[in-house]
Design a protein around this motif. Sequence first.
Motif, PDB file in Angstrom:
ATOM      1  N   GLY A  48       0.790  -1.212   0.000  1.00  0.00           N
ATOM      2  CA  GLY A  48       0.000   0.000   0.000  1.00  0.00           C
ATOM      3  C   GLY A  48       0.825   1.265   0.000  1.00  0.00           C
ATOM      4  O   GLY A  48       0.467   2.255   0.650  1.00  0.00           O
ATOM      5  N   VAL A  49       1.951   1.257  -0.724  1.00  0.00           N
ATOM      6  CA  VAL A  49       2.820   2.428  -0.783  1.00  0.00           C
ATOM      7  C   VAL A  49       2.997   2.860  -2.237  1.00  0.00           C
ATOM      8  O   VAL A  49       2.712   2.111  -3.173  1.00  0.00           O
ATOM      9  CB  VAL A  49       4.214   2.134  -0.165  1.00  0.00           C
ATOM     10  CG1 VAL A  49       4.079   1.829   1.316  1.00  0.00           C
ATOM     11  CG2 VAL A  49       4.914   0.986  -0.899  1.00  0.00           C
ATOM     12  N   ALA A  50       3.471   4.087  -2.410  1.00  0.00           N
ATOM     13  CA  ALA A  50       3.723   4.619  -3.753  1.00  0.00           C
ATOM     14  C   ALA A  50       4.881   3.876  -4.412  1.00  0.00           C
ATOM     15  O   ALA A  50       5.722   3.271  -3.734  1.00  0.00           O
ATOM     16  CB  ALA A  50       4.034   6.109  -3.673  1.00  0.00           C
ATOM     17  N   LYS A  51       4.938   3.948  -5.745  1.00  0.00           N
ATOM     18  CA  LYS A  51       5.975   3.234  -6.500  1.00  0.00           C
ATOM     19  C   LYS A  51       7.377   3.670  -6.082  1.00  0.00           C
ATOM     20  O   LYS A  51       8.270   2.842  -5.908  1.00  0.00           O
ATOM     21  CB  LYS A  51       5.771   3.457  -8.000  1.00  0.00           C
ATOM     22  CG  LYS A  51       6.740   2.680  -8.870  1.00  0.00           C
ATOM     23  CD  LYS A  51       6.416   2.873 -10.341  1.00  0.00           C
ATOM     24  CE  LYS A  51       7.367   2.077 -11.225  1.00  0.00           C
ATOM     25  NZ  LYS A  51       7.052   2.258 -12.677  1.00  0.00           N
ATOM     26  N   GLY A  52       7.584   4.990  -5.938  1.00  0.00           N
ATOM     27  CA  GLY A  52       8.904   5.479  -5.545  1.00  0.00           C
ATOM     28  C   GLY A  52       9.312   4.974  -4.169  1.00  0.00           C
ATOM     29  O   GLY A  52      10.472   4.598  -3.942  1.00  0.00           O
ATOM     30  N   THR A  53       8.354   4.952  -3.234  1.00  0.00           N
ATOM     31  CA  THR A  53       8.622   4.446  -1.879  1.00  0.00           C
ATOM     32  C   THR A  53       8.988   2.970  -1.933  1.00  0.00           C
ATOM     33  O   THR A  53       9.938   2.520  -1.273  1.00  0.00           O
ATOM     34  CB  THR A  53       7.386   4.641  -0.984  1.00  0.00           C
ATOM     35  OG1 THR A  53       7.087   6.034  -0.904  1.00  0.00           O
ATOM     36  CG2 THR A  53       7.610   4.086   0.411  1.00  0.00           C
ATOM     37  N   PHE A  54       8.238   2.213  -2.740  1.00  0.00           N
ATOM     38  CA  PHE A  54       8.481   0.779  -2.865  1.00  0.00           C
ATOM     39  C   PHE A  54       9.852   0.508  -3.482  1.00  0.00           C
ATOM     40  O   PHE A  54      10.601  -0.352  -3.002  1.00  0.00           O
ATOM     41  CB  PHE A  54       7.384   0.156  -3.724  1.00  0.00           C
ATOM     42  CG  PHE A  54       7.473  -1.338  -3.846  1.00  0.00           C
ATOM     43  CD1 PHE A  54       7.110  -2.164  -2.792  1.00  0.00           C
ATOM     44  CD2 PHE A  54       7.931  -1.920  -5.016  1.00  0.00           C
ATOM     45  CE1 PHE A  54       7.199  -3.547  -2.900  1.00  0.00           C
ATOM     46  CE2 PHE A  54       8.028  -3.299  -5.134  1.00  0.00           C
ATOM     47  CZ  PHE A  54       7.653  -4.118  -4.079  1.00  0.00           C
ATOM     48  N   ASN A  55      10.204   1.241  -4.535  1.00  0.00           N
ATOM     49  CA  ASN A  55      11.501   1.033  -5.191  1.00  0.00           C
ATOM     50  C   ASN A  55      12.660   1.361  -4.259  1.00  0.00           C
ATOM     51  O   ASN A  55      13.710   0.708  -4.298  1.00  0.00           O
ATOM     52  CB  ASN A  55      11.591   1.872  -6.460  1.00  0.00           C
ATOM     53  CG  ASN A  55      10.733   1.316  -7.581  1.00  0.00           C
ATOM     54  OD1 ASN A  55      10.406   0.129  -7.590  1.00  0.00           O
ATOM     55  ND2 ASN A  55      10.365   2.158  -8.525  1.00  0.00           N
ATOM     56  N   GLU A  56      12.489   2.374  -3.419  1.00  0.00           N
ATOM     57  CA  GLU A  56      13.537   2.701  -2.456  1.00  0.00           C
ATOM     58  C   GLU A  56      13.678   1.583  -1.421  1.00  0.00           C
ATOM     59  O   GLU A  56      14.797   1.238  -1.019  1.00  0.00           O
ATOM     60  CB  GLU A  56      13.213   4.020  -1.751  1.00  0.00           C
ATOM     61  CG  GLU A  56      14.235   4.465  -0.718  1.00  0.00           C
ATOM     62  CD  GLU A  56      15.622   4.710  -1.283  1.00  0.00           C
ATOM     63  OE1 GLU A  56      16.585   4.748  -0.491  1.00  0.00           O
ATOM     64  OE2 GLU A  56      15.744   4.869  -2.518  1.00  0.00           O
ATOM     65  N   ALA A  57      12.565   0.990  -1.012  1.00  0.00           N
ATOM     66  CA  ALA A  57      12.627  -0.152  -0.087  1.00  0.00           C
ATOM     67  C   ALA A  57      13.367  -1.319  -0.733  1.00  0.00           C
ATOM     68  O   ALA A  57      14.173  -1.996  -0.077  1.00  0.00           O
ATOM     69  CB  ALA A  57      11.216  -0.569   0.319  1.00  0.00           C
ATOM     70  N   LEU A  58      13.108  -1.551  -2.016  1.00  0.00           N
ATOM     71  CA  LEU A  58      13.802  -2.635  -2.727  1.00  0.00           C
ATOM     72  C   LEU A  58      15.298  -2.361  -2.802  1.00  0.00           C
ATOM     73  O   LEU A  58      16.114  -3.283  -2.659  1.00  0.00           O
ATOM     74  CB  LEU A  58      13.239  -2.797  -4.140  1.00  0.00           C
ATOM     75  CG  LEU A  58      11.782  -3.244  -4.269  1.00  0.00           C
ATOM     76  CD1 LEU A  58      11.482  -3.607  -5.720  1.00  0.00           C
ATOM     77  CD2 LEU A  58      11.480  -4.407  -3.352  1.00  0.00           C
ATOM     78  N   ARG A  59      15.657  -1.103  -3.041  1.00  0.00           N
ATOM     79  CA  ARG A  59      17.080  -0.755  -3.109  1.00  0.00           C
ATOM     80  C   ARG A  59      17.771  -1.084  -1.782  1.00  0.00           C
ATOM     81  O   ARG A  59      18.880  -1.631  -1.767  1.00  0.00           O
ATOM     82  CB  ARG A  59      17.245   0.732  -3.428  1.00  0.00           C
ATOM     83  CG  ARG A  59      18.692   1.145  -3.684  1.00  0.00           C
ATOM     84  CD  ARG A  59      18.842   2.641  -3.665  1.00  0.00           C
ATOM     85  NE  ARG A  59      18.588   3.195  -2.341  1.00  0.00           N
ATOM     86  CZ  ARG A  59      19.453   3.118  -1.334  1.00  0.00           C
ATOM     87  NH1 ARG A  59      20.614   2.532  -1.482  1.00  0.00           N
ATOM     88  NH2 ARG A  59      19.140   3.647  -0.164  1.00  0.00           N
TER      89      ARG A  59
END
Length: 235
Positions: A48-59
């Motif tokens: 339930g997070v924005a794409k940019g937030t999710f991609n930063e978590a993946l990084r």
Amino acid sequence: MTDLAQRMMMDASLSRTEQAALAIGQLAEQAPHGARLGTKKELQEQCGVAKGTFNEALRILQSRGVITVRSGPGGGLFAASPTPIARLGNSILSLDAAEGDVADAVRIRDALDPLLIEDALDHSSAVDITRMRTALDVMRQSADAGDATEFVRANWELHAAIARVSPNAILKSIYLSLLDLIESHTVSVEPVGDRPLPEYIAERQQLHVDLVDALDRRDRDAALRLIHAHNTTQT
């Protein structure tokens, strides 16, 4: 409410990026090594997070070696297998790919270095030398900051700058492809043995400064001697 959403509610003091990284990290750690966790879109929606937030978590998770991300059919997020390593002089590369593949790439790269140095001696311009010195500056800044991984990446950028001088299109293409393979699968750089990593980095920094100086003054004997000393896979 999804399982990931529930996991994210466990610590409200964390940012949304940190919550997503924690939730997915726990999911990965509880899964078998190499297990597929889902697609990026599926897991982002569950968090339930924005794409940019999710991609930063993946990084964050990729830098810690917790997950791997694969593209294409059947791709997505996977629980990372135990991280292999490849020897690089007095340090090791922590990798997310087969150790043998990257170790072979390092070995071939080292074998090609003298050919590229010969070309750089004959063909480098003042602009080429400036590009090399710019990479040296980044290496120095990374060394001063104690960032071993960034130091090695800047080191590779220096060697890419040297390779781009070569008029030999085949040699240049092979070498740059090897650098891309090594860099794309490197997660971190760690010390090996008893020698402190900062001491090794300082030595490598000076070697590269001396190498570029030798190229600048067209000192063939010094440049070839230094690239031989640079060889990270020699016994």
